[in-house]
Design a protein around this motif. Sequence first.
Motif, PDB file in Angstrom:
ATOM      1  N   TYR A   3      -7.507  -1.159   3.050  1.00  0.00           N
ATOM      2  CA  TYR A   3      -6.772  -1.884   2.013  1.00  0.00           C
ATOM      3  C   TYR A   3      -6.853  -3.392   2.230  1.00  0.00           C
ATOM      4  CZ  TYR A   3      -2.849  -3.297  -0.970  1.00  0.00           C
ATOM      5  OH  TYR A   3      -2.061  -3.900  -1.923  1.00  0.00           O
ATOM      6  N   LEU A  47       0.830  -1.201   0.000  1.00  0.00           N
ATOM      7  CA  LEU A  47       0.000   0.000   0.000  1.00  0.00           C
ATOM      8  C   LEU A  47       0.868   1.256   0.000  1.00  0.00           C
ATOM      9  CD1 LEU A  47      -2.690   1.441   0.133  1.00  0.00           C
ATOM     10  CD2 LEU A  47      -2.708   1.095   2.611  1.00  0.00           C
ATOM     11  N   PRO A  77      -8.654  -4.021  -1.480  1.00  0.00           N
ATOM     12  CA  PRO A  77      -7.411  -3.383  -1.946  1.00  0.00           C
ATOM     13  C   PRO A  77      -7.601  -2.375  -3.071  1.00  0.00           C
ATOM     14  CG  PRO A  77      -7.123  -5.749  -1.666  1.00  0.00           C
ATOM     15  CD  PRO A  77      -8.573  -5.485  -1.504  1.00  0.00           C
TER      16      PRO A  77
END
Length: 672
Positions: free
Chosen positions: A500, A484, A504
């Motif tokens: 996330y 990320l 995601p």
Amino acid sequence: MFEYTFVKPGMSPSEIVNSVRNLAGVCFTSTGMRDAGQSDFKNRHRIYDLKTLAPLYNKMGLFSSECHGGARWHVGVMNRKESPFEEIEIYRELMPNVLLQTLVRETNLWGYRPYPKNVIEYVVSKVDIDVWRCFSFLNDIRNMRTVAEVVMNRGKLFEPAISFTEVEWATNEYYLRTVDEIVSLCSGIDEIILCIKDMAGVGSPKRIYSLIDSIKQKYPELVIHYHRHTTDGLALPAYLAAAQAGAKILDVEEDSLVRFYGQPPIMSTYAYLTESGINVHLNTQAAYEAIQTVREWIKHYEWAESPFKGFDYFVTKHKMPGGAFPSSFEQAQKGGFLHLMPHILKLMSLYNRIVKYFDVTPGSQITWVTCSGIINRYSKEKGEAGVTHIIRLLEKFVEEKECKFEEMNDEEKKELLELFKSAPGDFKNLLLGLYGKLPVGWPDNWVYQSTFSDEWEEKIKSRVDVSPLEHIEEEDLERAREELKEKISRLPSEEEFILYLMHPKDAVEMINFREKYGDAPMVLPTNVFTNGLKNPGDKVEFTFSEKPYTLELVSIGKEHEGVIHVVMEVNNKTRVYKVETPRAKKKEIRFARGSNELGSPINGNLWRLGNPKRDPIKVGDIYHKGEEIANLEAMKMETPLLAPYDCMIKEICVNLNESVVENQLLFVLKQI
């Protein structure tokens, strides 16, 4: 002045349970901030509007506000560009006396696939919620264990839910065994509240009374919370039956929010129960004000309502739950097959007697994608006559032959063995036990043969009989955090990282959106956020960081070489904005033709390329038969694309996160 608050944040689970036990009559959970909007408005309600209800909830005397979780989490990130963490923080400030409630799907949490145990532990430990309603669409209580442990160890209230349907195999004895498993998991009944989750609204008043009465006879002190949808039109008498049998908490929503698939109206429920001799704990003046408050902004969401209007008693047959009903019609409308919905629902009513589980997320998505795929296939191949034919075939199989495969003739058997040949990946995962054990055993062997063709016997041997908590590999959280960080070019916050972990792709898009547009989703009025300023003279006023702003559209210039100049008055100062709008060149779509060309099995979004356990896929890579080569998402369901044989990748014809159509060419292969 009468004090209506009887439970509040900070109380221990046992204190909350005792307060409800000692309450005269029944109390309410308002779903106005969550399930009401999911069931009838596809989760489009914004925090900007919902927060106007919070001060009224604070004095209404509610047991809780279901304001978080379910699909609202995902749609908030994906469409509204709101963080569920923002929502919690706002509600904590505006209604400090109200228990905040979420809905989680055991190992799926707020997603649509089972997560590893360490992800569940990490996420649940970080989210500031008071009441955790948790259900399994298979009633596989083993799947709840990790959520239960983390929630109860945190001193929060765990509310395990039994998924309910009205069908011949779902007897009181079956549900009592499920409750026994819950009581064992939670080491008793003094720190939990049991929810009966009638997600489609299919329980008749008589059936609901019988179920709750049987549970209360075995566990007299167990507090029961009944959740129901209005779809079949019998919600109010079902609520009276539940209260008479001993339920203490009922789910309601503002009368002005009620359409057809959410929960019953709060004031109508109050009046009906009161006139029937049931005491209801409610500040009716605050409830009335909340109803009027909704009327002030609900007009902005008419566009989001389901195109399918009216109650639907046939829900007792097809069992499509409230949250999935409007979104399925929206998807059918976008896909151009809205006219096939009656046939899809009919097929669902037959399908759920072949493959027995509860049609609530993700089960409802599995049912919907599978059945809509079958009807669409017959419609494309054989037209209306084909659709009528497959319905009649399954009516004969299910209703006349009682699902006895051996009693069908050879031609009919052959066609049944083709029924699930194009089933989505999640249907296959369901049959393989990857979601948990089915409530009354595995489907008949012909279903496996239809789904897996020549490999069906091997697939049955590979079937898993344990909870996903036992067989899904743990995720490397630090690696995920680094991923990320790389995608957003900075260190993510804790909240961003949790988003996330759940979703995601959509989390990254939301983070990028908020970095570009700031708090626009939080401060712009709904009509402007949804539609923008369209005509010269259109104006919007709002407050941001305690400073007032006025934006007025002066003019929109004509496009020249992909550029439009927009003139705005910003707090009485003229500003010109250059908007680059290069005309997108239409990409020619290539379709799979030969045996060495791999096409998309569905219309969807290509959210993953390659095997996630390997390095990113590239030309020249070797993939083995049955290995995942890509993964597509459609209607919240994942469909893995597997290598048809041992092969080398000669060409990758699409990009990650690209939308593709059925049979669009994805890969050119070389068999080895």
